[in-house]
Design an enzyme around this catalytic site. Structure first.
Site, PDB file in Angstrom:
ATOM      1  N   ASP A  26      39.292  14.393 -37.105  1.00  0.00           N
ATOM      2  CA  ASP A  26      40.725  14.211 -37.383  1.00  0.00           C
ATOM      3  C   ASP A  26      41.577  14.827 -36.264  1.00  0.00           C
ATOM      4  OD1 ASP A  26      42.921  13.387 -38.798  1.00  0.00           O
ATOM      5  OD2 ASP A  26      42.833  14.989 -40.292  1.00  0.00           O
ATOM      6  N   HIS A  32      42.962   7.998 -29.788  1.00  0.00           N
ATOM      7  CA  HIS A  32      41.690   7.452 -30.303  1.00  0.00           C
ATOM      8  C   HIS A  32      40.688   7.255 -29.158  1.00  0.00           C
ATOM      9  CE1 HIS A  32      43.365   7.172 -34.218  1.00  0.00           C
ATOM     10  NE2 HIS A  32      44.214   6.189 -33.947  1.00  0.00           N
ATOM     11  N   LEU A  83      17.430  11.541 -33.425  1.00  0.00           N
ATOM     12  CA  LEU A  83      18.620  11.800 -34.251  1.00  0.00           C
ATOM     13  C   LEU A  83      18.974  10.588 -35.114  1.00  0.00           C
ATOM     14  CD1 LEU A  83      21.195  13.698 -34.727  1.00  0.00           C
ATOM     15  CD2 LEU A  83      22.319  12.233 -33.037  1.00  0.00           C
TER      16      LEU A  83
END
Ligand code: IPE
Ligand code: IPE
Ligand code: MG
Length: 249
Positions: A27, A44, A138
């Site tokens: 955020d 962004h 991962l």
């Protein structure tokens, strides 16, 4: 019947406990941009660089599973141009980074509502998941168009259908059954959830799965996320005492 909490391992060097599964609420892109006189899109875009950093950090520190909240079911409330831009970023991220992630043995999974996403994007998601499905490094989970309440509604409907069809009895429904019908089926619950930008809420992220997650809120905006923020969050996590309802002896 209750599910067993996942054990997190202890890293010998540095004495940091390494969570098996970290969830990140990324955020503050908009505020980061605003502080610099830039557009929200620039925020962004800078956020994508931080995504690359957190993936590398998770791998370097031996995290098994990393879930990134990148677009919420509620983010449709934003202006259409911003929504389009974020969707475009996901496409470009996949186009530019997939090969590298695949070569580093990363398995990618996308969770969230598929309904409402356009065919082109759905094809990209299916392709990424299929290409990396056999990888054993991962587990990178991208929560895209994800909302935990919708996820629970969908799981409930799927279970109800099985009961209605006579394939399951109501008394067969337990925590394991519900967990198996969530988007995160097969993944361990998150041990640690990090949220950047100083906001202290979950915003409909992994509500069921986070029942016993440690929550760490850091003031930095997402584009400023780096190794020092990551290690600080791990240190905070390491200092927490996880009791799961029991007592410490
Ligand atoms: C997080 O940054 C990215 C998404 C929610 C897609 P924001 O865009 O929410 O940034 P702020 O909260 O407005 O600063
Ligand atoms: C949560 O951030 C969603 C993502 C990080 C993708 P928001 O910025 O949408 O959350 P609220 O609206 O401040 O709760
Ligand atoms: Mg926000």
């Amino acid at each position: 019947m209750s599910t067993q909490p996942a054990a997190a391992s202890l890293e010998p060097e540095g004495g940091l406990k390494i969570p098996r599964h970290i969830g990140v609420i990324m955020d503050g892109n908009g505020r980061w941009a605003k502080q610099r006189g830039l557009s929200r899109s620039d925020g962004h875009k800078a956020g994508v660089e931080a995504v690359r950093r957190v993936v590398a950090l998770a791998m370097d520190h031996g995290v098994d599973c990393l879930t990134l909240f990148s677009f919420s079911a509620e983010n449709w409330r934003r202006p259409p141009d911003e929504v389009r831009f974020i969707f475009g970023l996901l496409r470009r991220f996949v186009a530019s980074d997939l090969e590298k992630l695949h070569s580093r043995n990363v398995r990618i999974r996308v969770i969230g509502e598929r309904d409402g996403l356009e065919r082109g994007l759905l094809n990209i998601i299916d392709d990424v998941e299929a290409r990396t499905a056999g990888n054993s490094g991962l587990d990178l989970i991208i929560a895209f168009n994800y909302g935990s309440k919708v996820e629970i509604v969908n799981a409930t409907r799927a279970i109800a259908r099985k009961v209605a069809a006579g394939d399951m009895r109501p008394e067969d429904i337990d925590e394991t059954v519900i967990a198996r019908h969530l988007d995160t089926s097969g993944l361990p619950d998150p041990d640690l959830i990090i949220r950047t930008s100083g906001e202290m809420r979950l915003s409909n992220f992994l509500l069921w799965q986070a029942a016993y997650a440690e929550l760490v809120f850091v003031p930095e905006n997402w584009p400023d996320f780096d190794e020092s923020v990551f290690v600080r969050a791990l240190r905070t996590y390491t200092q927490r005492e996880r009791r799961f309802g029991g007592i410490t002896t």
